[in-house]
Design a protein around this motif. Structure first.
Motif, short mmCIF file in Angstrom:
data_model
loop_
_atom_site.label_atom_id
_atom_site.label_comp_id
_atom_site.label_asym_id
_atom_site.label_seq_id
_atom_site.Cartn_x
_atom_site.Cartn_y
_atom_site.Cartn_z
N GLU A 153 0.84 -1.38 -0.19
CA GLU A 153 -0.24 0.20 -0.01
C GLU A 153 0.95 1.52 0.24
O GLU A 153 0.37 2.44 -0.40
N ALA A 154 1.82 1.04 1.13
CA ALA A 154 2.59 2.32 0.98
C ALA A 154 3.33 2.98 -0.59
O ALA A 154 3.43 3.76 -0.80
N LEU A 155 3.42 1.40 -1.52
CA LEU A 155 4.17 1.65 -2.80
C LEU A 155 2.90 1.81 -4.44
O LEU A 155 2.67 2.82 -4.90
N ALA A 156 1.99 1.86 -3.29
CA ALA A 156 0.40 2.25 -3.78
C ALA A 156 0.04 3.39 -4.62
O ALA A 156 -1.08 3.87 -5.04
N VAL A 157 0.39 4.27 -3.14
CA VAL A 157 0.09 5.16 -3.41
C VAL A 157 0.38 5.73 -4.96
O VAL A 157 -0.41 6.88 -5.19
N TYR A 158 1.36 5.83 -5.23
CA TYR A 158 1.71 5.62 -6.40
C TYR A 158 0.99 5.00 -7.59
O TYR A 158 1.97 5.18 -8.56
N GLU A 159 0.14 4.46 -7.17
CA GLU A 159 -0.22 3.15 -8.23
C GLU A 159 0.15 4.04 -9.58
O GLU A 159 0.65 2.44 -10.69
N GLN A 160 -0.19 4.95 -10.26
CA GLN A 160 -0.63 4.89 -11.61
C GLN A 160 0.78 5.32 -12.29
O GLN A 160 1.18 5.19 -13.47
#
Length: 605
Positions: A153-160
């Motif tokens: 989820e910490a990486l998914a903040v920058y998902e797009q």
């Protein structure tokens, strides 16, 4: 000489007092930027080696190594003058690699890395702030962080942004590494620190090129792994299923460099578990054909291609979009047994194809598909029922009759009457009971050879695949592998041809007691195929043709259209060859049809 530096990292590592040692290492991590640049690079190199060999050792992660790496990466990215000073240029590579190694297997290490703020600088490397070399280790580290639910989820903040960057990296890494490194023929013009990191100071131009191919392939494989981490959670499916990217994805291959990576088909299979993924994939004929070709190959990921097709066939929203193409390929696989860890694959394929087929009637309107489904029904249902009642005596009678027909077909073949041979082999195939697997393998394999000589590669691939599907184990009949390899070569499918050719060589040389040598014609084929399946083949073609790519698998256009040249490439190995007398001796010979070459043959099957 004894070291006079009281804060020397290497002396600290030798300190017998564990408390003093830990305090010294912790202090070194905090003051890394103040250390002499040459010593700093030596320390980073040492830490890199330790992280690679002892990735689960908690000592350094507990003493602040991740915060130290964040500091070094931030400095490298923000201060270009500092980065280019002396050997500091090596630091971002080592730092990101250390993070990737420690987060590879341990979630608690990944959690510490994320808490230390490692994601933003890794993203800067992924964006290409320095070079492709740092992108390689950044995507590796980010892939490990994305593997754990707790840090995803910490990486998914920058998902797009991450997904789009990674898709671009997977697609372009071959061209970037080739154009910026491999295509630079003068070794002195190549980036010095790239050369040093790739080869560790050992080897010349050839070694550099070989390692560059390996590293470029790893960039692609690790990019696909990172995308997998999003796709498997149902994230960004719509973005990943971009039409052009799916086409590129279907041709991405772990290959001989990273043979353990499922490459493109691994991600395609994940996408096939989602409705959006199945819909987008089913709309691309190119992607479906690529999956189908893989399903009839000896590639380790053959079963993944079959999985994809089964998922598409079981979805009524995509079934009829792919059935016309898939049924032609899957028909040859309906007798598959075990493949990897999967069992009864042929039965599953049959059920998937016959979902809406009952009592000889089908809702399918396409004549070709209906014909195939009827043949499957007759073969798997009607013929099976009849053969359950056949007596041993009747079975033996059919065996004798099939053997006679096969001999007639062989005779026609050696006389050069290939069309008659095809007719006779076909007669034998229809008459031969399902239980007589050995005889059926020979009939299908020999008919495949005939189709090769008649310049019908599709029929040759079909027959060779049927023979390989019923061989035990699957894909173990050497001559069928060789024939299918040639047929794939005729169609310009270099990757599939190469895999069959390599498998053929494995079986030919398997018996070490016989000191078997690789046939020179197989070596000749390998040499041609290696060039066209080279990781940088497309990049080289685009560069040399000013941006226009080529699908030619190493042959000129004239060779592709000339029957005479095509036939000269075919090496005939017929099962149960005719025994001819030569003087007082009797020998078995195999003749190259269409040329003057002859080869001795030790066994018939």
């Amino acid at each position: 000489m004894s070291c006079t530096n009281p804060t020397c990292f290497f002396c600290t590592m030798k300190e017998p007092n564990i408390l003093i040692k830990r305090a010294g290492i912790k202090k070194c991590f905090k003051e890394m930027l103040t250390i002499n640049e040459q010593e700093r690079v030596l320390i980073l190199s040492s830490l890199w080696n330790i992280a690679m060999t002892q990735p689960e050792d908690p000592e350094f992660p507990s003493l602040g190594i991740f915060k130290c790496m964040v500091t070094l990466l931030d400095k490298s990215i923000s201060d270009r003058v500092w980065l280019l000073d002396g050997q500091n240029v090596y630091i971002p590579y080592y730092a990101a690699h250390i993070v990737g190694s420690y987060t590879m297997n341990r979630f608690e290490f990944a959690e510490k890395a994320v808490d230390s703020g490692i994601i933003p600088p890794l993203l800067d490397l992924l964006r290409g702030k320095i070079s492709w070399l740092e992108q390689r280790v950044a995507v590796r580290a980010l892939g490990h962080l994305a593997s754990y639910d707790g840090t995803f989820e910490a990486l998914a903040v920058y998902e797009q942004e991450v997904v789009k960057l990674t898709m671009g990296l997977a697609s372009s890494c071959g061209e970037v590494v080739y154009n910026e490194f491999v295509a630079v023929k003068d070794a002195n013009e190549r980036v010095e620190y790239h050369k040093n990191l790739i080869t560790r100071g050992v080897g010349g131009l050839e070694m550099e090129n070989r390692k560059a191919e390996e590293w470029a392939s790893q960039i692609q494989c690790w990019s696909l792994h990172l995308l997998n981490c999003f796709a498997i959670r149902g994230r960004s499916i719509d973005v990943i299923c971009n039409t052009e990217f799916l086409k590129e994805l279907s041709s991405m291959w772990g290959g001989l460099v990273n043979h353990t990576s499922p490459a493109g088909v691994g991600l395609i299979r994940i996408l096939c578990y989602t409705p959006v993924g199945r819909t987008r994939i089913s709309e691309s004929k190119e992607v479906i054909e690529s999956i189908c070709n893989l399903s009839r190959s000896s590639d380790d990921w053959q079963y993944m291609a079959i999985d994809c097709l089964l998922l598409l066939l079981h979805d009524l929203n995509t079934r009829y979009k792919v059935l016309e193409i898939a049924s032609v390929y899957l028909f040859d696989l309906i007798e598959l047994r075990e493949l990897g860890e999967r069992s009864n694959l042929g039965h599953k394929i049959t059920r998937a194809l016959l979902i809406d087929f009952k009592n000889g009637k089908s809702r399918i309107k396409t004549p070709e598909v209906e014909r195939i489904l009827k043949e499957i029904w007759v073969f798997k249902v009607d013929k099976n029922k009849k053969e359950r009642l056949i007596s041993d005596e009747k079975l033996e009678e059919k065996r004798v009759l099939v053997s006679l027909i096969k001999q007639q077909a062989n005779h026609s073949f050696w006389l050069g009457d290939i069309n008659t041979a095809v007719v006779k082999y076909t007669e034998g195939v229809k008459l031969c009971p399902l239980k007589l697997k050995k005889e059926r393998i020979v009939l299908h394999s020999n008919r495949a050879q005939c189709y090769l000589l008649l310049n019908n590669p599709d029929a040759a691939i079909s027959d060779a695949t049927r023979a390989l599907s019923i061989s035990n184990p699957v894909n173990s009949h050497a001559k069928s592998l060789w024939r299918r390899s040639q047929a794939y070569y005729m169609k310009g499918l270099a990757k599939e041809s190469l895999m069959d050719c390599l498998m053929f060589i494995n079986f030919v040389t398997a018996d070490k007691k016989k000191h078997a040598k690789i046939p020179y014609y197989a070596v000749h084929m390998i040499k041609k195929l290696m060039d066209s399946t080279w990781f940088f083949a497309s990049a080289k073609s685009k560069l040399s043709n000013n941006g226009s790519s080529s699908s030619d698998p190493g042959r000129s256009k004239e060779e592709l259209t000339s029957d005479e040249r095509l036939m000269s490439e075919l090496y005939t190995i017929l099962e149960d060859p005719v025994i001819r007398k030569d003087g007082d001796s009797t020998r078995r010979k195999v003749h190259g049809y269409g040329n003057t070459r002859k080869y001795s043959m030790a066994e018939s099957i």
